[in-house]
Motif scaffolding. Structure first.
Motif, short mmCIF file in Angstrom:
data_model
loop_
_atom_site.label_atom_id
_atom_site.label_comp_id
_atom_site.label_asym_id
_atom_site.label_seq_id
_atom_site.Cartn_x
_atom_site.Cartn_y
_atom_site.Cartn_z
N ASN A 61 0.68 -1.25 -0.09
CA ASN A 61 -0.18 -0.05 0.15
C ASN A 61 0.97 1.37 0.14
OD1 ASN A 61 -2.34 -1.28 0.04
ND2 ASN A 61 -2.51 -1.47 2.35
N ARG A 62 0.81 1.97 -0.91
CA ARG A 62 1.59 3.16 -1.34
C ARG A 62 0.86 4.64 -0.90
NH1 ARG A 62 3.47 6.75 -4.40
NH2 ARG A 62 5.54 6.95 -4.24
N ILE A 63 1.44 5.42 -0.24
CA ILE A 63 0.83 6.79 0.01
C ILE A 63 1.77 7.88 -0.49
CG2 ILE A 63 0.24 8.28 1.92
CD1 ILE A 63 -1.61 6.05 2.03
N SER A 64 1.17 8.90 -1.12
CA SER A 64 1.96 9.78 -1.68
C SER A 64 1.94 10.92 -0.50
CB SER A 64 1.56 10.32 -3.09
OG SER A 64 0.22 11.00 -2.69
N GLN A 117 -7.88 10.06 -4.80
CA GLN A 117 -7.00 9.81 -3.64
C GLN A 117 -6.28 8.42 -3.85
OE1 GLN A 117 -6.82 11.65 -1.00
NE2 GLN A 117 -6.60 10.34 1.06
N GLN A 118 -6.88 7.54 -4.42
CA GLN A 118 -6.12 6.11 -4.77
C GLN A 118 -5.25 6.62 -5.75
OE1 GLN A 118 -8.64 2.99 -5.84
NE2 GLN A 118 -9.62 3.01 -4.01
N SER A 147 -1.12 13.39 -1.10
CA SER A 147 -2.43 13.07 -0.79
C SER A 147 -2.50 12.83 0.68
CB SER A 147 -2.81 11.85 -1.58
OG SER A 147 -2.08 10.57 -0.77
N GLN A 148 -1.44 12.73 1.41
CA GLN A 148 -1.71 12.52 2.76
C GLN A 148 -2.29 13.78 3.29
OE1 GLN A 148 2.21 11.89 4.60
NE2 GLN A 148 1.67 10.39 6.11
N ASN A 174 6.23 10.46 -2.86
CA ASN A 174 6.49 10.45 -1.49
C ASN A 174 7.68 11.07 -1.13
OD1 ASN A 174 6.90 9.37 1.00
ND2 ASN A 174 5.38 7.78 0.89
N ASN A 234 -2.10 8.44 -4.68
CA ASN A 234 -1.54 7.65 -3.81
C ASN A 234 -0.36 6.75 -4.52
OD1 ASN A 234 -2.30 8.57 -1.28
ND2 ASN A 234 -3.92 6.62 -1.05
#
Lengths: 308, 698
Positions: free
Chosen positions: A2-5, B652-653, A8-9, B661, B656
């Motif tokens: 599961n990746r989070i950018s 959002q997905q 978007s956080q 990041n 992500n």
């Protein structure tokens, strides 16, 4: 995985904050206006019920208004009918006294007074319109103001200028009552008596002055019963009027109760439950604080501070 | 095996590390750019002659997930469509007011009936009459204001379509330009990720305007099509054309065309399924047009109901003349088809009946003052009526309107027989001709004409009118011009209009119902919709055209709206408000009208609950209408909220998956930096080895 950018956080936390704020604004609006909504969209399909409730309530209120207008008119009619009844009694008394004394001094003048009282009763106005002239409310119903005018007219019926349509009042859904009486039906028995006495006094049997002759006495005795009959007829009309008044009063009460009840039903649907609304407001305020706290925490969780 | 090889390998390591650092720095600096797709470096080890020869950064690519990209585009199209529809419909529904308050549109109708109830308590009161007249005027003015407000919202939707089209054209052109850049770079084997990233952002913007899908081209770049396959970009950019209406939609709205590269202009609407453009067009031509049509229908019913009751009464004193409305017909056709009985009464100024003409339509006879009945035909009706009324009154007919006049000092009133009232197309004699209407409209608004198949149509042979048939989405299919046929009856006219060869027969048919209302029924459900594009017909000199007489939908999408208002002479003289009723059975010389008669006032106050045969009462329709608007508006809002939530979630997905990041990039930064250091150490070692050799030799 599961990746989070990073974008978007923060974006997600910001979105939550804005949603919380918008819910808070909605809750505030409800609490301050005490209404669930203020347009058709806010009520959705329920707007149909609200519209229908309102039109029934307005109708009940207009029945109340019609009932009150009718009640005022019936009260005036009551006074006028009592006055006319008193004129019948008064006329009888004048004749009875004359018979008892055997003398006719002042009889015609006294009778004229009673007659004038009866005429003014039948010509009573209510808010500028004649009560007993049927629908010709601007025309004076009795045109003969003195007994000699009455006697000179071709018939009793000809001195009455009312038409034959009665006033009506719609006091509820299914009741249209006739509230009016007509001058000719009220006055004809009484005016017949006055007319005959006037014609007698100015005719071969008269004049009625000084000592009463036997013939005059016999005649006057026969008219006593007619005065009684006229008085009874007027009392009858007064009683009918009283009956209408009772009906109108009861209708006003029930229509008013219905209008109040419908107003309550409407308030139930449109008003917001204050306890619920204030709770929602507090909850939304907490949600705003929580979202703001999350944003603050995000700031400090990054490798940037650690990789030096 | 030479030291040079070692040096070259070290250099390849340095360059690869530098490329990696460049890409990482690009990602880091764009960490907050919305919609930015992070870039990845593909490394590959090189070999020469079977032996390892270092490393190469083969390709910089975008971390695009095509599936998520497609999902996000669909969701954002849907969100944009529902948001546009909900926002503008919300604006339109606010015109109707707050149902919990007292000043909303539907409350005004209640006020009309309660004002009439008040006049019934005291019909002679001038202020009460004045108040009733103002309540009626307020209701209709409000209806007019709301109709104009809805039209203004439609015009705004139209303008937004125009600006959206400009934006789409710019986007398509930019996307196509980028396609060419990307193709050039790809063919030369160079890094095209910057252009690709920009293109992705532009496509995201485009997907909120209209629904699109993407395909990769073999030479690099993307092909864009609408969901159902119309080419938009990839082999040249398509252009959309649209002209917003300059007249506020009075003449109808334009149509949206798309010109694919190398193709002819075609209607776009059939190919759109989602996006802001579709939402705006659906709103403008669908939900708002329907709302306007329902409002017009409701207002017309209210006017018709009030007029029907008002025509049954008379003002006091009876007015000198009763002037009817323009029926659009000639008298002979208008009179034929009546049944039942009515009476025309001449009443003097003190309310006494002077002359009574009893007309029996079923038997075709007229009698004066209850005397001998004499026959009449629709053709001789006017002459017979004039003879019967004179010298106390007269009747005339011009411009489609019947007028009854009393001679000097006399007034005229019309009253139906209570047992067998006059009837044609659901209306009494007086209300069919509008002799004593309470409200009048600026144009013919009652389309129950009472014409039957056997009646003469009255139009001139050879005059033409043009009908446009359009598909469900509004795209025009065909324009058909019909000529008025040689045969003279309505049946002949309908046959010409329904002919498969020269009329609309292939798409549906026109029919005339029992009340003389003409309607078009498409042959399939859902089928083509019909509007009138041009109409040169007239029914007699100065008469209405076919579309005016029957209220056929015009270019604006529905029958042109009628502006209702209280009759001007009645508004000026409240005594003409018909609160009294005439009983037509009394004898000559008897009083029939007095100022205290409230019989018609009571009827007017109860008109809201009177149910016309087969249809709901006015109050019932009012409640239904308000509920329908509220339900539609709240459902549109819920749809918009739902679609927006879905769009946020998919965005959002996607973000992500595709977004930057920072922590990951920082780690990569450190990694590439170390790789750079290591490679440069390697080069240092090779240089040292060279120095040793040279020292040995020198």
């Amino acid at each position: 995985m599961n990746r989070i950018s990073t974008g978007s956080q923060v974006g997600g936390a910001l979105l939550n904050l804005m949603n919380a704020q918008s819910r808070q604004a909605q809750a505030e609006a409800q609490v301050s206006s005490q209404n669930r909504a203020n347009d058709l969209k806010g009520y959705g399909r329920e707007a149909e019920t609200l519209t229908a409730l309102r039109s029934v309530r307005v109708r009940s209120e207009s029945y109340v208004a019609a009932g009150e207008a009718a009640a005022a008119k019936l009260e005036m009619q009551n006074l006028a009918l009592e006055q006319a009844g008193a004129a019948a009694t008064g006329g009888r008394q004048v004749i009875a006294d004359a018979i008892a004394n055997g003398r006719a001094e002042g009889v015609m003048e006294a009778l004229q007074l009673q007659y004038s009282s009866a005429v003014s009763a039948l010509n009573t106005q209510h808010q500028g319109r004649y009560l007993f002239s049927g629908t010709a409310v601007n025309d004076r119903p009795v045109t003969a103001s003195t007994m000699s005018d009455l006697a000179a007219a071709p018939s009793t019926a000809s001195v009455f200028a009312n038409d034959q349509r009665r006033a009506t009042a719609k006091i509820d859904e299914s009741t249209t009552m006739q509230t009016g009486f007509l001058a000719d039906e009220l006055g004809t028995p009484l005016f017949d008596v006055f007319r005959r006495i006037q014609q007698f006094a100015t005719g071969p049997g008269g004049p009625l002055t000084g000592q009463l002759t036997q013939a005059q006495q016999n005649y006057l005795e026969s008219e006593l019963a007619n005065f009684d009959a006229a008085h009874d007829s007027l009392t009858d009309f007064t009683a009918r009027n009283g009956g209408l008044q009772a009906q109108v009063d009861s209708s006003i009460k029930s229509q008013q109760a219905q209008a109040d009840h419908l107003g309550g039903l409407t308030d139930d649907r449109t008003g917001v439950n204050m306890a619920e609304a204030i709770t929602r407001l507090q909850q939304s305020q907490t949600a705003v604080q929580a979202s703001a706290q999350v944003l603050a925490t995000l700031r400090s969780t990054s490798l940037l501070d650690l990789l030096r | 095996m030479s030291i040079n090889t070692i040096l070259n390998i070290g250099v390849s390591g340095l360059q690869t590390a530098q490329t990696g650092l460049r890409v990482t720095s690009d990602n880091i600096s764009n960490a907050n750019t919305p919609g930015y797709v992070r870039k990845l470096v593909d490394q590959q080890s090189l070999s020469f002659d079977g032996r390892g020869a270092g490393v190469d950064a083969t390709r910089v690519r975008l971390a695009i997930d095509r599936y998520l990209q497609g999902a996000t585009m669909r969701a954002s199209s849907e969100a944009a469509r529902t948001a546009a529809a909900s926002e503008l419909y919300d604006r339109a529904q606010t015109y109707f007011g707050d149902p919990s308050g007292d000043d909303n549109f539907f409350g005004r109708l209640d006020s009309v009936f309660s004002a009439f109830a008040q006049t019934s308590s005291d019909p002679a009161s001038a202020p009460a009459r004045q108040q009733a007249i103002s309540a009626v005027q307020t209701f209709f003015s409000e209806a007019d204001r709301i109709a104009q407000g809805i039209q203004a919202v439609r015009t705004e939707a139209d303008a937004r379509i125009g600006s959206a089209v400009t934006k789409v054209n710019d986007l398509l052109k930019s996307i196509e330009d980028l396609n060419q850049d990307i193709a050039r770079q790809t063919v030369a084997g160079r890094d095209s990720s910057g252009a690709q990233g920009q293109q992705a952002l532009l496509i995201d913007q485009l997907s909120s305007m209209m629904d699109v899908r993407v395909q990769e081209r073999p030479q690099g770049g993307l092909t864009l099509r609408t969901t159902d396959g119309t080419l938009l970009a990839g082999q040249g950019a398509a252009t959309l054309t649209y002209t917003p209406s300059a007249s506020g939609g009075q003449g109808g709205f334009g149509s949206l065309l798309v010109t694919s590269p190398g193709g002819p202009p075609r209607p776009l609407l059939d190919h759109l399924q989602s996006g802001e453009l579709k939402g705006l067009v659906d709103l403008r031509d669908g939900s708002l047009a329907d709302l306007q049509a329902q409002l017009a229908d409701f207002t017309s019913s209210a006017a018709k109901t009030l007029n029907a009751v008002h025509n049954a009464g008379s003002g006091v004193p009876a007015p000198t003349s009763l002037t009817g409305k323009n029926t659009g017909l000639d008298l002979t056709t208008a009179i034929s088809g009546f049944s039942g009985k009515t009476s025309v009464a001449i009443v003097d100024s003190s309310g006494r009946l002077q002359r009574r003409v009893d007309i029996d339509f079923s038997a075709g006879t007229m009698s004066v003052d209850g005397g001998v009945a004499s026959g009449f035909t629709p053709g001789s009706f006017l002459g017979s009526l004039n003879t019967a009324l004179s010298p106390l009154g007269s009747a005339s007919f011009s411009g489609g309107a019947l007028t009854l006049t009393g001679s000097a000092g006399e007034g005229v009133a019309v009253a139906d027989d209570p047992v067998a009232p006059s009837l044609k197309a659901g209306k009494s004699f007086s209300s069919f001709f509008g002799l004593n209407d309470l409200v009048r409209s600026s144009r013919i608004a009652d389309f129950d004409t009472g014409l039957r198949g056997t009646d003469p149509h009255g139009f001139t042979t050879g005059d033409t009118f043009t009908l446009r048939l359009a598909s469900q989405s509004g795209a025009p299919i065909k324009d058909i011009t019909v000529a008025v046929p040689v045969g003279g009856t309505m049946a002949d006219l309908l046959a010409a209009m329904n002919s498969p060869a020269t009329g609309v027969g292939l798409f549906g048919s026109f029919g005339l119902d029992g009340n003389g209302r003409m309607a078009f029924t498409p042959s399939t459900q859902p089928g083509a919709s019909l509007t009138v594009r041009g109409d040169q017909t007239t029914r007699g000199p100065g008469g209405p055209s076919l579309s005016e007489l029957f209220g056929l939908p015009t270019a604006a999408g529905s029958a042109a709206p009628a502006e209702w208002g209280v009759r001007t002479d009645l508004a000026a003289d409240p005594r003409m408000l018909a609160l009294a009723q005439v009983d037509p059975r009394v004898g000559i010389g008897v009083s029939v009208l007095a100022v205290g008669d409230a019989a018609n006032a009571l009827a007017l106050s109860a008109a809201g609950d009177a149910a016309a045969s087969g249809s709901a009462s006015l109050n019932r329709r009012s409640a239904d209408f308000s509920g329908a608007i509220g339900a539609a508006a709240s459902s549109a809002q819920r749809q918009a909220e739902g679609a927006s939530a879905v769009a946020d979630e998919t965005a959002q997905q996607r973000s992500n998956q595709e977004g930057v990041n920072l922590d990951e990039e920082l780690v990569k930064l450190t990694t590439y930096q170390q790789a750079f250091n290591a490679s440069s150490r390697l080069i240092q070692a090779a240089k040292d080895m060279y120095d040793v050799l040279i020292d040995m030799a020198g």
